[in-house]
Design a protein around this motif. Structure first.
Motif, PDB file in Angstrom:
ATOM      1  N   PHE A 220     -61.623  57.583  64.201  1.00 45.21           N
ATOM      2  CA  PHE A 220     -60.571  57.375  65.166  1.00 45.21           C
ATOM      3  C   PHE A 220     -60.048  55.643  65.187  1.00 45.21           C
ATOM      4  CE2 PHE A 220     -59.560  55.193  69.408  1.00 45.21           C
ATOM      5  CZ  PHE A 220     -58.376  56.086  69.609  1.00 45.21           C
ATOM      6  N   ALA A 221     -60.885  54.860  65.090  1.00 44.63           N
ATOM      7  CA  ALA A 221     -60.528  53.501  64.994  1.00 44.63           C
ATOM      8  C   ALA A 221     -59.605  53.008  63.819  1.00 44.63           C
ATOM      9  CB  ALA A 221     -61.500  52.606  64.890  1.00 44.63           C
ATOM     10  N   ARG A 222     -60.070  53.769  62.841  1.00 50.45           N
ATOM     11  CA  ARG A 222     -59.042  54.011  61.265  1.00 50.45           C
ATOM     12  C   ARG A 222     -57.759  54.395  61.499  1.00 50.45           C
ATOM     13  NH1 ARG A 222     -62.119  53.114  55.789  1.00 50.45           N
ATOM     14  NH2 ARG A 222     -60.148  52.789  55.129  1.00 50.45           N
ATOM     15  N   LYS A 223     -57.849  55.738  62.321  1.00 48.14           N
ATOM     16  CA  LYS A 223     -56.288  56.162  62.386  1.00 48.14           C
ATOM     17  C   LYS A 223     -55.845  55.187  63.197  1.00 48.14           C
ATOM     18  CE  LYS A 223     -54.470  60.359  64.222  1.00 48.14           C
ATOM     19  NZ  LYS A 223     -54.936  61.858  64.697  1.00 48.14           N
ATOM     20  N   ARG A 224     -56.238  54.806  64.467  1.00 51.42           N
ATOM     21  CA  ARG A 224     -55.240  54.067  65.355  1.00 51.42           C
ATOM     22  C   ARG A 224     -54.758  52.736  64.643  1.00 51.42           C
ATOM     23  NH1 ARG A 224     -55.428  53.807  70.883  1.00 51.42           N
ATOM     24  NH2 ARG A 224     -55.420  56.060  70.583  1.00 51.42           N
ATOM     25  N   THR A 225     -55.582  52.183  63.556  1.00 58.00           N
ATOM     26  CA  THR A 225     -55.300  50.850  63.059  1.00 58.00           C
ATOM     27  C   THR A 225     -53.924  51.149  62.113  1.00 58.00           C
ATOM     28  OG1 THR A 225     -57.487  50.056  63.326  1.00 58.00           O
ATOM     29  CG2 THR A 225     -56.179  49.010  61.470  1.00 58.00           C
ATOM     30  N   ARG A 226     -54.183  52.351  61.218  1.00 59.03           N
ATOM     31  CA  ARG A 226     -53.395  52.738  60.211  1.00 59.03           C
ATOM     32  C   ARG A 226     -51.941  52.862  60.982  1.00 59.03           C
ATOM     33  NH1 ARG A 226     -55.414  57.794  58.933  1.00 59.03           N
ATOM     34  NH2 ARG A 226     -57.053  56.616  58.064  1.00 59.03           N
ATOM     35  N   LYS A 227     -51.735  53.504  62.182  1.00 61.20           N
ATOM     36  CA  LYS A 227     -50.643  53.601  62.914  1.00 61.20           C
ATOM     37  C   LYS A 227     -49.740  52.406  62.941  1.00 61.20           C
ATOM     38  CE  LYS A 227     -48.834  54.378  67.546  1.00 61.20           C
ATOM     39  NZ  LYS A 227     -49.403  54.917  68.975  1.00 61.20           N
ATOM     40  N   PHE A 228     -50.622  51.351  63.596  1.00 58.78           N
ATOM     41  CA  PHE A 228     -49.931  49.975  63.804  1.00 58.78           C
ATOM     42  C   PHE A 228     -49.779  48.941  62.565  1.00 58.78           C
ATOM     43  CE2 PHE A 228     -51.501  51.285  67.997  1.00 58.78           C
ATOM     44  CZ  PHE A 228     -50.418  50.971  68.818  1.00 58.78           C
ATOM     45  N   ILE A 229     -50.490  49.428  61.548  1.00 56.14           N
ATOM     46  CA  ILE A 229     -50.255  48.673  60.278  1.00 56.14           C
ATOM     47  C   ILE A 229     -48.902  49.016  59.827  1.00 56.14           C
ATOM     48  CG2 ILE A 229     -50.866  48.662  57.517  1.00 56.14           C
ATOM     49  CD1 ILE A 229     -53.853  48.981  58.417  1.00 56.14           C
ATOM     50  N   GLU A 230     -48.452  50.480  59.827  1.00 53.72           N
ATOM     51  CA  GLU A 230     -47.283  50.859  59.414  1.00 53.72           C
ATOM     52  C   GLU A 230     -46.227  50.439  60.319  1.00 53.72           C
ATOM     53  OE1 GLU A 230     -46.898  52.643  56.619  1.00 53.72           O
ATOM     54  OE2 GLU A 230     -49.043  52.496  56.530  1.00 53.72           O
ATOM     55  N   ILE A 231     -46.413  50.367  61.787  1.00 49.40           N
ATOM     56  CA  ILE A 231     -45.407  49.564  62.425  1.00 49.40           C
ATOM     57  C   ILE A 231     -45.062  47.936  62.088  1.00 49.40           C
ATOM     58  CG2 ILE A 231     -44.883  48.658  64.936  1.00 49.40           C
ATOM     59  CD1 ILE A 231     -46.460  51.118  65.839  1.00 49.40           C
ATOM     60  N   ALA A 232     -46.411  47.187  61.764  1.00 51.63           N
ATOM     61  CA  ALA A 232     -46.253  46.113  61.424  1.00 51.63           C
ATOM     62  C   ALA A 232     -45.623  45.832  60.144  1.00 51.63           C
ATOM     63  CB  ALA A 232     -47.594  45.301  61.278  1.00 51.63           C
ATOM     64  N   LYS A 233     -45.746  46.656  59.116  1.00 53.73           N
ATOM     65  CA  LYS A 233     -45.128  46.712  57.817  1.00 53.73           C
ATOM     66  C   LYS A 233     -43.638  46.876  57.890  1.00 53.73           C
ATOM     67  CE  LYS A 233     -48.676  47.842  54.760  1.00 53.73           C
ATOM     68  NZ  LYS A 233     -49.410  48.768  53.533  1.00 53.73           N
ATOM     69  N   LYS A 234     -43.234  47.844  58.813  1.00 53.10           N
ATOM     70  CA  LYS A 234     -41.853  48.278  59.022  1.00 53.10           C
ATOM     71  C   LYS A 234     -41.285  47.143  59.618  1.00 53.10           C
ATOM     72  CE  LYS A 234     -38.410  50.989  59.239  1.00 53.10           C
ATOM     73  NZ  LYS A 234     -37.391  50.381  60.003  1.00 53.10           N
ATOM     74  N   ASN A 235     -41.767  46.222  60.635  1.00 50.98           N
ATOM     75  CA  ASN A 235     -41.211  45.090  61.187  1.00 50.98           C
ATOM     76  C   ASN A 235     -40.972  44.048  60.281  1.00 50.98           C
ATOM     77  OD1 ASN A 235     -41.070  46.513  63.916  1.00 50.98           O
ATOM     78  ND2 ASN A 235     -42.928  45.161  64.298  1.00 50.98           N
ATOM     79  N   GLU A 236     -41.941  43.919  59.441  1.00 49.45           N
ATOM     80  CA  GLU A 236     -41.825  42.806  58.098  1.00 49.45           C
ATOM     81  C   GLU A 236     -40.559  43.127  57.313  1.00 49.45           C
ATOM     82  OE1 GLU A 236     -43.549  39.800  57.795  1.00 49.45           O
ATOM     83  OE2 GLU A 236     -44.281  40.024  59.565  1.00 49.45           O
ATOM     84  N   GLU A 237     -40.630  44.362  56.976  1.00 55.57           N
ATOM     85  CA  GLU A 237     -39.433  44.803  56.014  1.00 55.57           C
ATOM     86  C   GLU A 237     -38.075  44.505  56.848  1.00 55.57           C
ATOM     87  OE1 GLU A 237     -40.370  48.806  55.293  1.00 55.57           O
ATOM     88  OE2 GLU A 237     -41.985  48.204  53.844  1.00 55.57           O
TER      89      GLU A 237
END
Length: 496
Positions: A220-237
């Motif tokens: 669960f923790a990895r899945k939740r983290t993965r979601k916010f990593i993608e959001i963070a990457k999109k914001n950086e891009e």
């Protein structure tokens, strides 16, 4: 046999006090073949810490059940965090800037979760979520469960910039509830397995329960983290500099706090921006930290709330300070934290009277040293007894009473130059390993969470025992908690 006859694991507090009284400031014992030297004077323990070496041994290495689990599952990043040597050093170096060094910068995010906790506290603890078969209001959750959920919400806000608001039973998502329950179960089972190694050898039900809970919560923790990593990457891009918490989910929070929250980068955003870790590494690290952040902070908060609920005078004094200093505002800055000496004193007194473990700063010597006239050989395990000097009436007046005033600045100054000043030694300050190279990575985040949530809840609510005749004992799991956790009730605070 002697250890068991004195009270065993669940009586460890009393055992530590008895052995100090009988054998003095340095003694040794063996539990299940593990020889340990116990030191009671923190000034003497400075010799141990000064010789801990470049890669010190710490309490994490005692968590063999977690090391084995992550090693068996191939979670190298998580296993490295619990080891020593270059592996641990590299892991710490990659995480320190965004978690330990900047721990207090996340106060606006923590305040966001604390506001929600305060808003729903009365309904959750006093009842009213639903009626039972007889038409009576039922309590939604016990106070211990509320604290664990609040810890999860605050740490989630720090990691992701968004609280799942698990404290709000009306809107609780099943997957979030399951994570908190599984994380609690995993930590409870780990304490049992650490004391009973045969459970793993024979693949007992308890061992299987531990692995199942770990698998579920970690995924669960990895899945939740993965979601916010993608959001963070999109914001950086996209070149955005704002956190993904552009809209605060808590109604009524101050506009100033909203602005601060939007400008506060989360842990995940900072890790992504620095680019030193892969997506898989961030998932694994944050997943491990998210699990640890639920239960370890909650253990200490549990004792803090018990102590203040049991001492109405101290709680009233705290509420008065909060009202005079914060004037109803949220705690969002270090300056505010430093202006709350009575709240800080309540934390220190909680750690003195009811620490989450009776021994701290566990080390294994890298070299031979002389310690108080004894030769300590390399490889020897040592720890500092928190139930010796802090509970000795020679140093602490009425040591079994909860008196935060003893840690107010004036009282500390008055002790200087007297034998009692030993209780102000840094090694006795908090449960996070102050003064050590292996101080808890999340120490500053945890401290901010405890201070911020307590400031909000004790300003807004009177928190009381629901029945003054309740009794509880100490129960040893991974750490020590009250068993059973006392029933609480709350009332809106109208006087400060």
């Amino acid at each position: 046999f002697d250890f068991l006859s004195r009270g065993g694991v669940d009586g460890l507090f009393e055992v530590c006090e008895q052995l100090y009284a009988e054998y003095g400031e340095i003694y040794s014992y063996s539990i299940m073949g593990d020889d340990e030297m116990i030191v009671c004077d923190p000034r003497l323990y400075e010799t141990v810490m000064k010789n801990e070496g470049r890669f010190p041994y710490g309490a994490a290495q005692e968590s063999k059940v977690f090391i084995d689990y992550h090693t068996d599952r191939g979670n190298e990043m998580s296993a490295d965090a619990l080891k020593e040597g270059e592996q641990w050093k590299e892991w710490r170096k990659k995480h320190n800037p965004d978690i330990f060094a900047n721990g207090q910068s996340y106060l606006p995010l923590i305040a966001m979760a604390s506001v929600t906790a305060s808003r729903v506290l009365g309904k959750q603890i006093n009842g009213g979520i639903k009626d039972d078969e007889d038409g009576n209001n039922t309590t939604a959750i016990g106070f211990e469960q509320f604290i664990s959920r609040m810890a999860f919400d605050m740490f989630s806000a720090v990691m992701f910039g968004e609280s799942p608001d698990t404290v709000d039973g009306d809107n609780l998502k099943a997957e979030d509830k399951q994570f908190v329950d599984d994380a609690q179960k995993a930590f409870t089972m780990s304490g049992i397995l650490m004391l009973s190694p045969l459970e793993k050898i024979f693949k007992s039900d308890k061992f299987n329960e531990f692995e199942t809970s770990m698998d579920s919560s970690f995924e669960f923790a990895r899945k939740r983290t993965r979601k916010f990593i993608e959001i963070a990457k999109k914001n950086e891009e996209d070149g955005g500099n704002e956190s993904n918490t552009g809209k605060c989910p808590v109604q009524g929070i101050a506009a100033a706090t909203n602005a601060a929250t939007r400008s506060t980068r989360t842990v995940v955003e900072r890790l992504v921006k620095r680019g030193e870790l892969s997506t898989d590494d961030i998932e694994e690290s944050v997943g491990t930290l998210l699990m640890a952040g639920v239960d370890t902070t909650a253990y200490f908060m549990g004792w803090l709330y018990i102590n203040l609920a049991s001492n109405s005078r101290a709680q009233a004094e705290l509420a008065k300070e909060l009202h005079n200093v914060l004037k109803g505002e949220d705690l969002t800055t270090v300056k505010q934290m430093n202006a709350l000496p009575y709240l800080r004193a309540c934390l220190r007194e909680t750690h003195r009277l009811t620490p989450v473990t009776p021994m701290t700063l566990i080390r294994r010597m890298k070299m031979d040293i002389d310690l108080g006239g004894y030769t300590v050989k390399a490889g020897q395990k040592l720890s500092l007894n928190l139930r010796a000097f802090p509970m000795n009436p020679e140093y602490v007046e009425s040591p079994h009473e909860f008196r935060p005033e003893r840690f107010m600045p004036a009282a500390v100054s008055e002790r200087k130059g007297t034998p009692s000043e030993v209780i102000d030694h840094p090694f006795f300050n908090d449960p996070f390993g102050t003064g050590s190279k292996r101080i808890c990575l999340g120490a500053r985040v945890a401290d901010a969470e405890i201070m911020c949530s307590a400031a909000r809840l004790f300003h807004d609510w009177e928190i009381m025992l629901d029945g003054q005749d309740q009794e509880w004992t100490r129960k040893q799991g991974l750490m020590i908690k009250a068993d059973p956790f006392p029933k609480m009730k709350v009332a809106i605070r109208t006087k400060w």
